[in-house]
Motif scaffolding. Sequence first.
Motif, PDB file in Angstrom:
ATOM      1  N   SER A  25       0.840  -1.288  -0.021  1.00  0.00           N
ATOM      2  CA  SER A  25      -0.133  -0.047  -0.039  1.00  0.00           C
ATOM      3  C   SER A  25       0.740   1.442  -0.121  1.00  0.00           C
ATOM      4  N   SER A  76      -4.193  13.575   3.245  1.00  0.00           N
ATOM      5  CA  SER A  76      -5.380  13.695   2.219  1.00  0.00           C
ATOM      6  C   SER A  76      -4.848  14.196   0.708  1.00  0.00           C
ATOM      7  N   VAL A  79      -3.346  11.167  -1.193  1.00  0.00           N
ATOM      8  CA  VAL A  79      -4.491  10.313  -1.806  1.00  0.00           C
ATOM      9  C   VAL A  79      -5.265  10.888  -2.881  1.00  0.00           C
ATOM     10  N   ARG A  83      -5.599   9.823  -6.808  1.00  0.00           N
ATOM     11  CA  ARG A  83      -6.715   9.571  -7.617  1.00  0.00           C
ATOM     12  C   ARG A  83      -7.144  10.364  -8.672  1.00  0.00           C
ATOM     13  N   VAL A  92      -4.280   3.473  -7.579  1.00  0.00           N
ATOM     14  CA  VAL A  92      -5.502   4.051  -6.786  1.00  0.00           C
ATOM     15  C   VAL A  92      -5.591   2.942  -5.784  1.00  0.00           C
ATOM     16  N   ASP A  93      -5.809   1.773  -6.004  1.00  0.00           N
ATOM     17  CA  ASP A  93      -6.240   0.907  -5.227  1.00  0.00           C
ATOM     18  C   ASP A  93      -5.455   0.833  -3.737  1.00  0.00           C
ATOM     19  N   ASN A  96      -6.233   3.729  -1.595  1.00  0.00           N
ATOM     20  CA  ASN A  96      -7.487   3.536  -0.879  1.00  0.00           C
ATOM     21  C   ASN A  96      -7.073   2.800   0.405  1.00  0.00           C
ATOM     22  N   ARG A  97      -6.475   1.706   0.107  1.00  0.00           N
ATOM     23  CA  ARG A  97      -5.961   0.674   1.206  1.00  0.00           C
ATOM     24  C   ARG A  97      -4.889   1.722   2.333  1.00  0.00           C
ATOM     25  N   GLU A  99      -5.381   4.957   2.696  1.00  0.00           N
ATOM     26  CA  GLU A  99      -6.463   5.861   3.673  1.00  0.00           C
ATOM     27  C   GLU A  99      -7.006   5.096   4.481  1.00  0.00           C
ATOM     28  N   ASP A 100      -7.596   3.733   4.148  1.00  0.00           N
ATOM     29  CA  ASP A 100      -8.184   3.175   5.213  1.00  0.00           C
ATOM     30  C   ASP A 100      -7.182   2.931   6.545  1.00  0.00           C
TER      31      ASP A 100
END
Length: 108
Positions: A25, A76, A79, A83, A92-93, A96-97, A99-100
């Motif tokens: 990630s 932010s 990310v 995107r 992008v995946d 997202n990971r 960010e989680d």
Amino acid sequence: KKKLPEFRFCEEVLKELVKAKHYESNHWFLKPVDAVALQIPTYHKVIKKPMDLGTMQTKLNLGEYTSAKDFENDFSLIVKNCRKFNIAGEVVDAANRLEDLFKQKWAE
Ligand SMILES: Cc1ccc(Nc2c(-c3ccc(O)cc3)nc3c(C)cccn23)cc1
């Protein structure tokens, strides 16, 4: 020099995000996007405020953040930039990971 508690927390979250166990990630985001190396000459036309985890660590070490919110805003950016530029796909995946992961640690 004593660190403010809120910046100790930022430090802790950042340390987790850059751990090798999250390599899938984080590896895209550890250093500034090298538009030349990646052969993406349009990157700096599209992305006005580049950011990465390494730069965040440097800013934190130099006391350049005014608040935890300021720190969160830089995360932010990483990310959002990803995107905006990459639209879809593996990177992008990964964003997202990441960010989680950030949200989990941030909420602790
Ligand atoms: C032709 C092409 C298309 C997509 C990419 N994306 C990309 C990005 C990237 C990360 C964050 C970001 O805000 C923008 C880009 N990082 C990489 C890396 C490390 C290797 C390969 C692709 N990478 C590179 C070249």
